[in-house]
Design a protein around this motif. Sequence first.
Motif, short mmCIF file in Angstrom:
data_model
loop_
_atom_site.label_atom_id
_atom_site.label_comp_id
_atom_site.label_asym_id
_atom_site.label_seq_id
_atom_site.Cartn_x
_atom_site.Cartn_y
_atom_site.Cartn_z
N VAL A 98 16.12 44.76 38.79
CA VAL A 98 17.20 44.49 37.78
C VAL A 98 16.45 44.89 36.47
N THR A 99 15.48 44.71 36.12
CA THR A 99 14.90 44.57 34.72
C THR A 99 14.56 45.82 34.56
N ALA A 100 14.06 46.69 35.33
CA ALA A 100 13.71 48.15 35.14
C ALA A 100 14.68 49.03 35.01
N LEU A 101 15.97 48.81 35.58
CA LEU A 101 16.97 49.63 35.31
C LEU A 101 17.95 49.21 34.54
N LEU A 102 18.30 48.12 34.13
CA LEU A 102 19.09 47.47 32.99
C LEU A 102 18.35 47.12 31.96
N GLY A 103 17.40 46.13 32.16
CA GLY A 103 16.72 45.54 30.92
C GLY A 103 16.96 44.06 31.49
N PRO A 104 16.33 43.29 30.63
CA PRO A 104 16.44 41.64 30.98
C PRO A 104 17.67 41.04 31.02
N ILE A 105 18.09 40.57 31.89
CA ILE A 105 19.54 39.87 32.18
C ILE A 105 19.10 38.44 32.37
N VAL A 106 19.60 37.62 31.53
CA VAL A 106 19.39 36.04 31.35
C VAL A 106 20.65 35.27 31.48
N PHE A 107 20.37 34.23 32.07
CA PHE A 107 21.63 33.01 32.44
C PHE A 107 22.24 33.30 33.68
N ILE A 108 22.25 34.56 34.04
CA ILE A 108 22.97 34.61 35.42
C ILE A 108 22.10 33.91 36.54
N SER A 109 20.64 34.07 36.58
CA SER A 109 19.99 33.28 37.50
C SER A 109 19.95 31.74 37.21
N ILE A 110 20.70 31.17 36.42
CA ILE A 110 20.68 29.59 36.15
C ILE A 110 22.34 29.29 36.22
N VAL A 111 23.15 30.06 35.76
CA VAL A 111 24.57 29.42 35.77
C VAL A 111 25.34 29.93 37.25
N ALA A 112 24.99 31.12 37.89
CA ALA A 112 25.51 31.31 39.10
C ALA A 112 25.33 30.47 40.25
#
Length: 655
Positions: A573-587
Amino acid sequence: MSNRLQYMALIALGLCCFSFLQIDSQLDLASQWQILNGHIGQDFAHIDWAYSRLPRLAMALLVGASIGLIGSVIQQLTLNPLLSPTTLGTSSGAWLGLIVLSIAWPEGQTHYQAMAAMTGSLLALTLVLLISGIRQLTGLSIVLSGMAVNLLFGALTTALILLNEEYAKNLFIWGAGDLSQNGWDKFHWLWPHCLIGIAILLYAGKPLTLLRLGQSGAKGRGLNVTALFLVLMLCGLWMLSAAITMVGVIGFLGLVAPNLARLIGARTATSELYWSCLLGALVLVMADNLALIISLFSVDIVPSGLATALLGAPILIYLILKQKNQASHSSFMSMAGRTRLHKTAVSWAMFGLLAIVALGVFSHFELNRFVFAWPDAFNWQLKWPRLLSALSAGAAMAVSGVIMQRIIHNPLASPDLLGLSAGAVLAMVSFSAYFGIRMGQLGPLIAFVGSMTVLGILLLLGRHFRFAAAPMILTGVALSALIETLVQFSLMRGTEEVYDILRWLAGSTYRVTGDQALLLCGVSLALIVLSLSLHRALTLMSLGKITAAARGLSVRPSFVLLLMLAAALCATVTALLGPIVFISIVAPHLASLLGARSVFSQLALSALLGAGLLQFADWLGQVVIHPNQLAAGTMVAIIGGAYFILLLLKNRRGV
């Protein structure tokens, strides 16, 4: 503490100060002595030494002592050796306050910078205390809460910079931390703001000694614990805000200095305060020596904050490795919620996802008018890669979060806190900044290598403490802070790729091509299916290492495999979109609240919820400030961070 250690520390500080003044200096000792006596020549060497090198040393001593003292106060107030201005989120809060002031009221920077930084620090501290609770200051949860606030404020900072690019250059310098001086003005402004530290040294020792008896014991002896906490914390934040205003963010000092003081024998509260000051000054002067030496052999000037991170991160990791008795045999405890997953909850989740997808497909702007209709061919070619990549990335990060929370046995854990996202970020930013390759041209393999490198370091170090959760997370926090400083240094270079890097750091689907979206979807789907197939191993790991081993599971290989799987999802995910935070905590939390208690159901439902959450954030970012746009990563950090805080507040109060 022996006199020998005292003399050694003082001698080390003196030698570091002397060497700092001699590095790349064209003056002999006699000329330097004359300058110290007020006889300054008119040539450049004399002026540079008197108005650049000397005030820089004075600033390093003052800032180092102040941050070391602040770190000791925070750790003694909370009885938690893991806390510091960085891990509490107060440093990122101060930086955000300065950025808001510089953008909203540039004229106010002359007189109100310290107040803006103080406001940001107080906001961060308030959020952390609300999340963890005033009675939960001694555990790992407050560290994770502080890192969550750091992620939230970091996303807000990135959004503000992208929307106000004309201010970015100075803001990068703030983020990297720089002690360079062009005179004595900054030092003369800062030292009166730090005089309150003398009062702390003189009068805080006795009440902090009573506090070591515990809150109940201290109250029984007449100590007003709440008042002590508020007064000392406000004094510390005031000094921190003033320091950040002048030199930017200097990490690690507030965490390392008090731990070093205890390591060399500071046992009483007062001695720890004094020695934290001394060692904070010593570490920062040593780091600035390192910065000057590296700058002699580098094309770019190395900021002091980077050198402090290079010196402080290994020291912190060494201190973590010394705690070899922290093996964890705990089991995973999910948050309060339904005990069973009903079909109604699944149906509503699926309906919500379909509604969000329909919203993304049919809604768009035409001639500055919001319309709801099937897009034409041109708009569809723009929409479907963003839609597919957001759905895939959200599902992948959610599954990665479930794996991390289950194997670390903490519902606040995520790939971001272990440094897996930071590793991918560093690899991508380094290649872009130093080789002139645009972010969109870099393949996912580079990000994967970055995440795997951090993972390899974690596994190598983790063997020393048998992969216990607490030291693993702390090591990841140390690596993340180091990597973040390296990224800030890359942004300070001021190359044409800086804003390209910033937009990627915001986590945007805007530049994702159709081929990249298909690649992300395919890889994410394959890794999610693999995760589902490993649900039994993950279930046993959730029960604790002893129980898992008793039921025939090879604990260490399973731990490593699951950790690599989480890293692979995050890196893709990070490679193509950049860092995505909080999804991995909230979901995962949402899935647990809806009743997904088994690993398989939580993985599946988390993927569904994560996909919908990121797609909704991406759509909202396109319409909320039209014609401008906010990146999906920024929007989901704001939405997810706010919801995460409310969720933890509700869970803590038992509502």
